[in-house]
Design a protein around this motif. Structure first.
Motif, PDB file in Angstrom:
ATOM      1  N   VAL A  30       0.859  -1.181   0.000  1.00  0.00           N
ATOM      2  CA  VAL A  30       0.000   0.000   0.000  1.00  0.00           C
ATOM      3  C   VAL A  30       0.897   1.233   0.000  1.00  0.00           C
ATOM      4  O   VAL A  30       1.853   1.301   0.781  1.00  0.00           O
ATOM      5  CB  VAL A  30      -0.947   0.015   1.213  1.00  0.00           C
ATOM      6  CG1 VAL A  30      -1.771   1.300   1.246  1.00  0.00           C
ATOM      7  CG2 VAL A  30      -1.859  -1.196   1.204  1.00  0.00           C
ATOM      8  N   ILE A  31       0.587   2.191  -0.867  1.00  0.00           N
ATOM      9  CA  ILE A  31       1.303   3.464  -0.897  1.00  0.00           C
ATOM     10  C   ILE A  31       0.438   4.508  -0.207  1.00  0.00           C
ATOM     11  O   ILE A  31      -0.688   4.768  -0.619  1.00  0.00           O
ATOM     12  CB  ILE A  31       1.623   3.890  -2.342  1.00  0.00           C
ATOM     13  CG1 ILE A  31       2.495   2.824  -3.031  1.00  0.00           C
ATOM     14  CG2 ILE A  31       2.327   5.241  -2.365  1.00  0.00           C
ATOM     15  CD1 ILE A  31       2.784   3.119  -4.481  1.00  0.00           C
ATOM     16  N   THR A  32       0.964   5.085   0.855  1.00  0.00           N
ATOM     17  CA  THR A  32       0.199   6.046   1.645  1.00  0.00           C
ATOM     18  C   THR A  32       0.143   7.404   0.949  1.00  0.00           C
ATOM     19  O   THR A  32       0.742   7.610  -0.113  1.00  0.00           O
ATOM     20  CB  THR A  32       0.828   6.190   3.038  1.00  0.00           C
ATOM     21  OG1 THR A  32       2.159   6.705   2.910  1.00  0.00           O
ATOM     22  CG2 THR A  32       0.888   4.853   3.742  1.00  0.00           C
ATOM     23  N   LYS A  33      -0.556   8.320   1.585  1.00  0.00           N
ATOM     24  CA  LYS A  33      -0.721   9.663   1.022  1.00  0.00           C
ATOM     25  C   LYS A  33       0.601  10.409   0.943  1.00  0.00           C
ATOM     26  O   LYS A  33       0.822  11.219   0.029  1.00  0.00           O
ATOM     27  CB  LYS A  33      -1.723  10.443   1.886  1.00  0.00           C
ATOM     28  CG  LYS A  33      -2.101  11.793   1.335  1.00  0.00           C
ATOM     29  CD  LYS A  33      -3.130  12.461   2.233  1.00  0.00           C
ATOM     30  CE  LYS A  33      -3.509  13.839   1.705  1.00  0.00           C
ATOM     31  NZ  LYS A  33      -4.524  14.491   2.574  1.00  0.00           N
ATOM     32  N   ALA A  54       4.695   6.719   1.281  1.00  0.00           N
ATOM     33  CA  ALA A  54       5.403   5.691   2.036  1.00  0.00           C
ATOM     34  C   ALA A  54       4.881   4.326   1.609  1.00  0.00           C
ATOM     35  O   ALA A  54       3.663   4.089   1.600  1.00  0.00           O
ATOM     36  CB  ALA A  54       5.216   5.887   3.530  1.00  0.00           C
ATOM     37  N   ASN A  55       5.796   3.446   1.235  1.00  0.00           N
ATOM     38  CA  ASN A  55       5.425   2.112   0.753  1.00  0.00           C
ATOM     39  C   ASN A  55       5.431   1.150   1.930  1.00  0.00           C
ATOM     40  O   ASN A  55       6.490   0.896   2.529  1.00  0.00           O
ATOM     41  CB  ASN A  55       6.407   1.655  -0.326  1.00  0.00           C
ATOM     42  CG  ASN A  55       5.882   0.442  -1.067  1.00  0.00           C
ATOM     43  OD1 ASN A  55       4.795  -0.043  -0.785  1.00  0.00           O
ATOM     44  ND2 ASN A  55       6.676  -0.056  -2.008  1.00  0.00           N
ATOM     45  N   ILE A  56       4.256   0.598   2.296  1.00  0.00           N
ATOM     46  CA  ILE A  56       4.138  -0.287   3.454  1.00  0.00           C
ATOM     47  C   ILE A  56       3.459  -1.584   3.049  1.00  0.00           C
ATOM     48  O   ILE A  56       2.754  -1.647   2.026  1.00  0.00           O
ATOM     49  CB  ILE A  56       3.346   0.387   4.590  1.00  0.00           C
ATOM     50  CG1 ILE A  56       1.932   0.752   4.118  1.00  0.00           C
ATOM     51  CG2 ILE A  56       4.068   1.622   5.112  1.00  0.00           C
ATOM     52  CD1 ILE A  56       1.062   1.312   5.204  1.00  0.00           C
ATOM     53  N   ARG A  73      -6.630  -0.859   0.346  1.00  0.00           N
ATOM     54  CA  ARG A  73      -5.741   0.028  -0.420  1.00  0.00           C
ATOM     55  C   ARG A  73      -6.355   1.421  -0.557  1.00  0.00           C
ATOM     56  O   ARG A  73      -5.652   2.433  -0.495  1.00  0.00           O
ATOM     57  CB  ARG A  73      -5.459  -0.564  -1.801  1.00  0.00           C
ATOM     58  CG  ARG A  73      -4.531  -1.759  -1.767  1.00  0.00           C
ATOM     59  CD  ARG A  73      -4.041  -2.100  -3.160  1.00  0.00           C
ATOM     60  NE  ARG A  73      -5.123  -2.485  -4.048  1.00  0.00           N
ATOM     61  CZ  ARG A  73      -5.546  -3.728  -4.227  1.00  0.00           C
ATOM     62  NH1 ARG A  73      -4.959  -4.738  -3.574  1.00  0.00           N
ATOM     63  NH2 ARG A  73      -6.527  -4.010  -5.063  1.00  0.00           N
ATOM     64  N   THR A  74      -7.674   1.485  -0.741  1.00  0.00           N
ATOM     65  CA  THR A  74      -8.317   2.787  -0.919  1.00  0.00           C
ATOM     66  C   THR A  74      -8.288   3.608   0.371  1.00  0.00           C
ATOM     67  O   THR A  74      -7.923   4.791   0.366  1.00  0.00           O
ATOM     68  CB  THR A  74      -9.772   2.590  -1.378  1.00  0.00           C
ATOM     69  OG1 THR A  74      -9.777   1.843  -2.594  1.00  0.00           O
ATOM     70  CG2 THR A  74     -10.449   3.926  -1.594  1.00  0.00           C
ATOM     71  N   SER A  95      -5.351   6.862   1.382  1.00  0.00           N
ATOM     72  CA  SER A  95      -5.778   8.255   1.541  1.00  0.00           C
ATOM     73  C   SER A  95      -5.307   8.871   2.848  1.00  0.00           C
ATOM     74  O   SER A  95      -5.701   9.984   3.188  1.00  0.00           O
ATOM     75  CB  SER A  95      -7.303   8.334   1.477  1.00  0.00           C
ATOM     76  OG  SER A  95      -7.898   7.612   2.545  1.00  0.00           O
ATOM     77  N   MET A  96      -4.454   8.168   3.590  1.00  0.00           N
ATOM     78  CA  MET A  96      -3.995   8.644   4.895  1.00  0.00           C
ATOM     79  C   MET A  96      -2.473   8.687   4.926  1.00  0.00           C
ATOM     80  O   MET A  96      -1.788   7.971   4.180  1.00  0.00           O
ATOM     81  CB  MET A  96      -4.514   7.721   6.014  1.00  0.00           C
ATOM     82  CG  MET A  96      -6.022   7.565   6.035  1.00  0.00           C
ATOM     83  SD  MET A  96      -6.592   6.354   7.256  1.00  0.00           S
ATOM     84  CE  MET A  96      -6.155   7.196   8.769  1.00  0.00           C
ATOM     85  N   ASP A  97      -1.947   9.562   5.809  1.00  0.00           N
ATOM     86  CA  ASP A  97      -0.507   9.621   6.013  1.00  0.00           C
ATOM     87  C   ASP A  97      -0.048   8.440   6.872  1.00  0.00           C
ATOM     88  O   ASP A  97      -0.840   7.773   7.543  1.00  0.00           O
ATOM     89  CB  ASP A  97      -0.121  10.932   6.703  1.00  0.00           C
ATOM     90  CG  ASP A  97      -0.384  12.136   5.812  1.00  0.00           C
ATOM     91  OD1 ASP A  97      -0.355  11.958   4.578  1.00  0.00           O
ATOM     92  OD2 ASP A  97      -0.640  13.230   6.349  1.00  0.00           O
ATOM     93  N   LEU A  98       1.273   8.218   6.851  1.00  0.00           N
ATOM     94  CA  LEU A  98       1.817   7.085   7.601  1.00  0.00           C
ATOM     95  C   LEU A  98       1.593   7.247   9.101  1.00  0.00           C
ATOM     96  O   LEU A  98       1.258   6.279   9.794  1.00  0.00           O
ATOM     97  CB  LEU A  98       3.312   6.942   7.297  1.00  0.00           C
ATOM     98  CG  LEU A  98       4.034   5.802   8.024  1.00  0.00           C
ATOM     99  CD1 LEU A  98       3.424   4.458   7.661  1.00  0.00           C
ATOM    100  CD2 LEU A  98       5.521   5.817   7.703  1.00  0.00           C
TER     101      LEU A  98
END
Length: 337
Positions: free
Chosen positions: A78-81, A84-86, A122-123, A127-130
């Motif tokens: 998941v790529i955050t807003k 950041a790739n988590i 994922r959606t 849409s959120m920061d880490l």
């Protein structure tokens, strides 16, 4: 014995009846629902227990588990807003409430639920920061549950829980977060230390202020008491002076002798106890002091006249007169002083 066809028909009919009975009797276990199809069309749903269907016309369409079930959501990127790739994985719980809808509204129910959950993870998390993901996991679970349950409602199922199990940022990102946390804690320690010093200085200033206030109040009270004492002393002295004046006016010379002697003794005591270098040349014997008081008495007699003399003679013992002849004696003349 000749072969009889009737005897052969009866067992066949019995077997057919038993087959029909077994084909028409269905037993549904607890926790399951079976859908019944007649010529491929859904007709009804069999509840748990013993049920009868029309053999060769009706058949079981789907056997559905009505108990709450769990799906393991596999790990996905998941790529955050904030880019950041988590790696995230989770778990989902669901329960079928409407068997016909779960059987005929969607093909591959579990696969559909799994893909729906992964897509919404994922959606929502994208849409959120880490920092929000790491600190608001409960809010993420509630939001996922609401979104997935609304989408799966038409399938006759109820999403009971959708939960994120693990959120795994990359190692370099974890190192950066550790350094950030350390710096943040050091900053908070410095802030707390500064606040403690400020509060200590404020308390010390307030204590000093209170001490000064109490000291000023004490000095004011002492000055008030001292002034009150001086006032009472002055009143006492005025009263004593008034009484002495009244006694002198009435012809009592001893009163003024006492008053002058008291002031004389007090003045002499103050002079003797002073810190200045001094040479005292004055009568110290008691007879000299009495002579001084006698001189003061003579001054009083001159001021007040005969009345004072009469009072003084009445108060003092009789003494023989000097410098004249005493009547009634013989021979010789009087001696002079």
């Amino acid at each position: 014995m000749p072969f009889n066809g009737f005897d052969f028909t009866i067992p066949v009919l019995v077997v057919l009846v038993l087959v029909v009975l077994f084909a028409g009797v269905k037993t549904v276990p607890q926790g399951y629902n079976y859908t019944i199809e007649r010529f491929g069309k859904y007709t009804r749903t069999l509840a748990p227990g013993l049920s009868l269907i029309v053999p060769f016309f009706d058949r079981i369409g789907a056997k559905l588990n009505m108990m709450e079930q769990v799906l393991d959501v596999q790990t996905q990127e998941v790529i955050t807003k904030d880019n950041a790739n988590i790696a995230v994985d989770g778990i989902a719980f669901y329960q079928i409430l409407n068997a016909p809808q779960a059987a005929y509204q969607v093909s591959g129910l579990q696969n559909a639920i799994l893909n729906l959950t992964m897509t919404n993870i994922r959606t929502v998390m994208g849409s959120m920061d880490l920092d929000e993901l790491l600190s608001n996991r409960d809010a993420i679970n509630d939001r996922l549950l609401r979104v997935v349950d609304e989408a799966a409602h038409s399938w006759g199922i109820k999403m009971t829980r959708v939960m994120i199990k693990d959120i795994n940022p990359p190692k370099d990102l974890l190192d950066s977060m550790a350094r950030q946390m350390k710096a943040e804690r050091e900053k908070r320690a410095l802030v707390l230390e500064a606040e403690g010093n400020r509060n200590a200085q404020i308390l010390r200033a307030e204590g000093l202020k209170q001490a000064q206030i109490l000291e000023a109040e004490g000095k004011r009270e002492a000055a008030y008491r001292e002034a009150e004492g001086r006032e009472r002393l002055a009143l006492a002295e005025a009263k004593a002076t008034e009484l002495v004046s009244a006694a002198i006016s009435n012809g009592n010379v001893q009163a003024i002798n006492y008053f002058v002697a008291q002031k004389y003794t007090e003045a002499f005591g103050k002079f003797a106890t002073s810190n200045n270098q001094k040479l005292i040349l004055m009568p110290m014997e008691a007879s000299s002091l009495v002579g001084t008081l006698g001189g003061i008495g003579a001054i009083a007699r001159e001021v007040f006249g005969d009345t004072a003399q009469t009072t003084e003679r009445a108060a003092s013992p009789a003494q023989p007169a000097r410098g004249r002849t005493v009547p009634g004696t013989t021979g010789g003349s009087g001696q002079s002083s």
